[in-house]
Design a protein around this motif. Structure first.
Motif, PDB file in Angstrom:
ATOM      1  N   PHE A   1       3.639   7.302   2.895  1.00  0.00           N
ATOM      2  CA  PHE A   1       4.223   6.008   3.673  1.00  0.00           C
ATOM      3  C   PHE A   1       3.882   4.780   2.712  1.00  0.00           C
ATOM      4  O   PHE A   1       2.698   4.926   2.257  1.00  0.00           O
ATOM      5  CB  PHE A   1       3.318   5.846   4.816  1.00  0.00           C
TER       6      PHE A   1
ATOM      7  N   GLN B   1      -0.196  11.625   4.099  1.00  0.00           N
ATOM      8  CA  GLN B   1      -0.537  12.230   5.043  1.00  0.00           C
ATOM      9  C   GLN B   1      -0.194  13.652   5.045  1.00  0.00           C
ATOM     10  O   GLN B   1       1.104  14.024   4.937  1.00  0.00           O
ATOM     11  CB  GLN B   1       0.305  11.595   6.144  1.00  0.00           C
TER      12      GLN B   1
ATOM     13  N   LEU C   1      -0.843  -3.718   9.116  1.00  0.00           N
ATOM     14  CA  LEU C   1      -0.013  -2.921   8.214  1.00  0.00           C
ATOM     15  C   LEU C   1       1.357  -2.862   9.088  1.00  0.00           C
ATOM     16  O   LEU C   1       1.449  -2.209   9.984  1.00  0.00           O
ATOM     17  CB  LEU C   1      -0.799  -1.868   7.861  1.00  0.00           C
TER      18      LEU C   1
ATOM     19  N   TYR D   1       0.290   5.368   1.304  1.00  0.00           N
ATOM     20  CA  TYR D   1      -0.689   6.478   1.808  1.00  0.00           C
ATOM     21  C   TYR D   1      -0.047   7.711   1.784  1.00  0.00           C
ATOM     22  O   TYR D   1       1.346   7.830   1.908  1.00  0.00           O
ATOM     23  CB  TYR D   1      -1.020   5.727   3.463  1.00  0.00           C
TER      24      TYR D   1
ATOM     25  N   LEU E   1       3.716  14.017   3.462  1.00  0.00           N
ATOM     26  CA  LEU E   1       4.422  12.647   3.844  1.00  0.00           C
ATOM     27  C   LEU E   1       3.893  11.440   3.405  1.00  0.00           C
ATOM     28  O   LEU E   1       2.389  11.576   3.355  1.00  0.00           O
ATOM     29  CB  LEU E   1       4.272  12.837   5.400  1.00  0.00           C
TER      30      LEU E   1
ATOM     31  N   ASN F   1      -1.378  17.235  10.306  1.00  0.00           N
ATOM     32  CA  ASN F   1      -2.347  17.115  11.308  1.00  0.00           C
ATOM     33  C   ASN F   1      -3.307  16.612  10.743  1.00  0.00           C
ATOM     34  O   ASN F   1      -4.546  16.564  11.407  1.00  0.00           O
ATOM     35  CB  ASN F   1      -2.483  18.656  11.834  1.00  0.00           C
ATOM     36  N   ARG F   2      -3.164  15.499   9.972  1.00  0.00           N
ATOM     37  CA  ARG F   2      -4.363  14.745   9.339  1.00  0.00           C
ATOM     38  C   ARG F   2      -3.914  13.213   9.429  1.00  0.00           C
ATOM     39  O   ARG F   2      -2.898  12.861   9.626  1.00  0.00           O
ATOM     40  CB  ARG F   2      -4.604  15.056   7.821  1.00  0.00           C
ATOM     41  N   GLY F   3      -4.930  12.375   9.286  1.00  0.00           N
ATOM     42  CA  GLY F   3      -4.953  10.864   9.116  1.00  0.00           C
ATOM     43  C   GLY F   3      -4.238  10.402   7.760  1.00  0.00           C
ATOM     44  O   GLY F   3      -3.565  11.471   7.151  1.00  0.00           O
ATOM     45  N   LEU F   4      -4.193   9.112   7.605  1.00  0.00           N
ATOM     46  CA  LEU F   4      -3.583   8.583   6.206  1.00  0.00           C
ATOM     47  C   LEU F   4      -4.672   8.569   5.315  1.00  0.00           C
ATOM     48  O   LEU F   4      -5.831   8.089   5.598  1.00  0.00           O
ATOM     49  CB  LEU F   4      -2.951   7.299   6.617  1.00  0.00           C
TER      50      LEU F   4
ATOM     51  N   GLY G   1      -8.931   7.005  10.096  1.00  0.00           N
ATOM     52  CA  GLY G   1      -9.364   8.182  10.579  1.00  0.00           C
ATOM     53  C   GLY G   1      -8.485   9.374  10.656  1.00  0.00           C
ATOM     54  O   GLY G   1      -7.205   9.193  10.483  1.00  0.00           O
TER      55      GLY G   1
ATOM     56  N   PHE H   1       0.820  -1.102  -0.027  1.00  0.00           N
ATOM     57  CA  PHE H   1       0.051  -0.046   0.055  1.00  0.00           C
ATOM     58  C   PHE H   1       0.760   0.995  -0.019  1.00  0.00           C
ATOM     59  O   PHE H   1       2.035   1.430   0.621  1.00  0.00           O
ATOM     60  CB  PHE H   1      -0.889  -0.141   1.283  1.00  0.00           C
TER      61      PHE H   1
ATOM     62  N   TYR I   1      -3.471   2.363  15.687  1.00  0.00           N
ATOM     63  CA  TYR I   1      -1.851   2.455  15.319  1.00  0.00           C
ATOM     64  C   TYR I   1      -1.545   3.638  16.225  1.00  0.00           C
ATOM     65  O   TYR I   1      -2.188   4.604  16.400  1.00  0.00           O
ATOM     66  CB  TYR I   1      -1.793   2.579  13.986  1.00  0.00           C
TER      67      TYR I   1
ATOM     68  N   PHE J   1       4.655  -0.369   8.420  1.00  0.00           N
ATOM     69  CA  PHE J   1       4.825   0.808   7.576  1.00  0.00           C
ATOM     70  C   PHE J   1       6.136   1.136   7.642  1.00  0.00           C
ATOM     71  O   PHE J   1       7.177   0.725   8.547  1.00  0.00           O
ATOM     72  CB  PHE J   1       4.115   1.928   8.413  1.00  0.00           C
TER      73      PHE J   1
END
Lengths: 115, 114
Positions: A90, A38, A103, A36, A88, A41-44, B106, A34, B35, A105
């Motif tokens: 991942f 980012q 997962l 992802y 960013l 200040n946010r999720g993936l 999230g 995978f 996580y 990372f």
């Protein structure tokens, strides 16, 4: 130990140029792979995944990734970078042996696209 | 279609306290994973819940515990907080056995331990 490596802490590229973010993995079996992204200040956010089939996977926002089993690599690519791609990134792997449901990372690669 | 919802978004706790973080999975998902993402690091797997049971656990001490409710939502509890527990905690939901395999994350809960 199973691991995912992203050898570059940061990748710098000019807008409009192609970009590559590298990822190699050491995960037993035939892992799912995978990418992802980012933002601060946010999720993936999911970009793309490889499970089986064609080695070139196309994903969101014009990104694609090339799977190479012999080199255990899964590099992220985009033909023409945008300033808004700066974030960013991942790489992650999920092993398919021993009922693994997690997962793994890499440490992440910061992409900076300059105007 | 709501994605994964986490609450609270931020909180500050003192060493030794206990904290509970909450996660509501994406509609149609039945599995929740947690996580921990320390500053400058990639996310580290804590554990996964399916059918209200812990299905798999990462390398985290017993101070980290969880729960999944019949509606598939989940809680992460951390006891005896340490400064090193300061991190972004991410919840990811998925559907076990679904053909469109994947995890939805999230936005996370930023925990600061002082």
């Amino acid at each position: 130990a199973q691991s995912v490596a992203q050898p570059e802490d940061q990748v710098n590229v000019a807008e409009g140029n192609p970009l590559t973010v590298k990822c190699t993995y050491s995960v037993s079996g035939n892992p799912y792979l995978f990418w992802y992204v980012q933002y601060p200040n946010r999720g993936l956010q999911f970009l793309l995944k490889y499970i089986t089939g064609d080695n070139l996977v196309k994903g969101s926002y014009g990104f694609e990734a090339e799977f190479n089993k012999s080199q255990t690599s899964f590099h992220l690519k985009k033909p023409s970078a945008l300033v808004s791609d700066s974030a960013l990134y991942f790489c992650a792997a999920e092993g398919q042996m021993d009922s693994s449901y997690k997962l793994i990372f890499g440490c992440g690669t910061r992409l900076l696209v300059r105007p | 279609d709501a994605g994964v919802t986490q609450s609270p978004t931020h909180l500050i706790k003192t060493r030794g306290q206990q904290v509970t973080l909450r996660c509501s999975p994406k509609s149609g998902h039945d599995t929740v994973s947690w996580y921990q993402q320390a500053l400058g690091q990639g996310p580290q797997f804590i554990f996964q819940y399916y059918e209200e049971e812990e299905r798999q656990r990462g390398n985290f001490p017993d101070r980290f515990s969880g729960h999944q409710f019949p509606n598939y939502s989940s809680e992460l509890n951390v006891n005896a907080l340490l400064l090193g527990d300061s991190a972004l905690y991410l919840c990811a939901s998925s559907s076990t056995g679904a053909p469109n395999y994947g995890y939805t994350f999230g936005s996370g809960t930023r925990l600061t331990v002082v």
